[in-house]
Design a protein around this motif. Structure first.
Motif, PDB file in Angstrom:
ATOM      1  N   SER A  17     -14.240 124.302 124.784  1.00  0.00           N
ATOM      2  CA  SER A  17     -15.516 123.889 124.195  1.00  0.00           C
ATOM      3  C   SER A  17     -16.484 123.419 125.276  1.00  0.00           C
ATOM      4  CB  SER A  17     -15.293 122.781 123.166  1.00  0.00           C
ATOM      5  OG  SER A  17     -14.417 123.236 122.153  1.00  0.00           O
ATOM      6  N   ARG A  33     -13.466 116.258 121.325  1.00  0.00           N
ATOM      7  CA  ARG A  33     -13.516 116.513 119.876  1.00  0.00           C
ATOM      8  C   ARG A  33     -12.745 117.801 119.615  1.00  0.00           C
ATOM      9  NH1 ARG A  33     -18.141 117.224 121.244  1.00  0.00           N
ATOM     10  NH2 ARG A  33     -19.618 115.559 121.666  1.00  0.00           N
ATOM     11  N   THR A  35     -11.481 121.202 118.111  1.00  0.00           N
ATOM     12  CA  THR A  35     -12.216 122.283 117.454  1.00  0.00           C
ATOM     13  C   THR A  35     -11.330 122.940 116.401  1.00  0.00           C
ATOM     14  OG1 THR A  35     -13.110 122.756 119.658  1.00  0.00           O
ATOM     15  CG2 THR A  35     -13.485 124.423 117.965  1.00  0.00           C
ATOM     16  N   ASP A  57     -15.359 129.918 119.487  1.00  0.00           N
ATOM     17  CA  ASP A  57     -14.524 128.840 120.032  1.00  0.00           C
ATOM     18  C   ASP A  57     -13.380 128.614 119.050  1.00  0.00           C
ATOM     19  OD1 ASP A  57     -13.620 126.744 121.532  1.00  0.00           O
ATOM     20  OD2 ASP A  57     -15.270 125.387 121.047  1.00  0.00           O
ATOM     21  N   THR A  58     -12.156 128.492 119.559  1.00  0.00           N
ATOM     22  CA  THR A  58     -10.999 128.385 118.665  1.00  0.00           C
ATOM     23  C   THR A  58     -10.241 127.081 118.889  1.00  0.00           C
ATOM     24  OG1 THR A  58      -9.449 129.442 120.189  1.00  0.00           O
ATOM     25  CG2 THR A  58     -10.715 130.893 118.744  1.00  0.00           C
TER      26      THR A  58
HETATM   27 MG    MG Z   1     -12.423 122.789 121.605  1.00  0.00          MG
END
Ligand code: MG
Ligand code: GDP
Length: 173
Positions: A17, A33, A35, A57-58
């Motif tokens: 991220s 944080r 994801t 984004d995974t």
């Molecule tokens: Mg992430």
């Protein structure tokens, strides 16, 4: 493709991220944080061509297998992220790569960039030599379609080059 779907895979906490936030010009945060799945879009202007890049984004692990299979099935390119300071994170992208290989019969034609993040911490805490990563990757894939690079989302080092790499690997220009 005029629109590229780039899927970012790798273990939790490696900086997937953070790399995406850098690419989008959103700076860096020390805060973590987790994801689930987020989709971002960015336009890339290359001469006369405007390219739309969708970045997925995974969560980066096996928590959401159905979402993950769909992400892998629909990707035009993959970014596999590990942390240069974590050997387990390198083992993790090897497993991600196996998933891609199993689910994508065309995996040798799909551009893949392997990024070793957190290079800013590697002077004292390196656990993964880049040579080991290159050796592994180029046993699996033709060099024309894959690339290894180290980066730091924190220092904004080599992050934009990752993007450029996809463009080169996709032979869009
Ligand atoms: Mg992430
Ligand atoms: P993700 O789970 O792979 O998406 O990881 P995040 O992008 O959420 O980052 C996890 C943690 O690592 C966060 O606390 C980030 O601030 C930190 N982080 C990410 N990239 C870097 C980096 O290049 N250097 C350092 N020192 N920390 C980073």
């Amino acid at each position: 493709h005029e629109r590229i779907r780039l899927v970012v895979l790798g273990g939790a906490g490696v900086g997937k991220s953070a790399i995406i936030r850098r690419l989008l010009g959103q700076g860096f945060s020390e805060r973590y944080r987790p994801t689930v799945e987020d989709l971002y879009s960015r336009e890339c202007v290359l001469g006369t061509l405007t390219l739309k890049v969708d970045l997925l984004d995974t969560a980066g692990d096996l928590q959401f297998p159905a979402m993950r299979r769909l992400s892998i099935a629909t990707a035009h390119a993959f970014l596999l992220v590990y942390a240069t300071t974590s050997l387990p994170s390198f083992e993790c992208i090897k497993r991600c790569f196996e998933e891609v290989r199993e689910q994508r019969p065309d995996f040798q034609e799909v551009p893949i960039v392997v990024a070793g993040n957190k290079l800013d911490l590697a002077t004292t805490r390196r656990e993964v030599p880049i040579e080991d990563v290159s050796e592994w990757l180029f046993c699996e894939l033709p060099k024309l379609r894959a690339k290894v690079m180290e980066c730091s989302a924190k220092d904004d080092y080599n992050v934009k080059d990752i993007f450029r790499c996809f463009v080169t690997l996709s032979r869009i220009v």
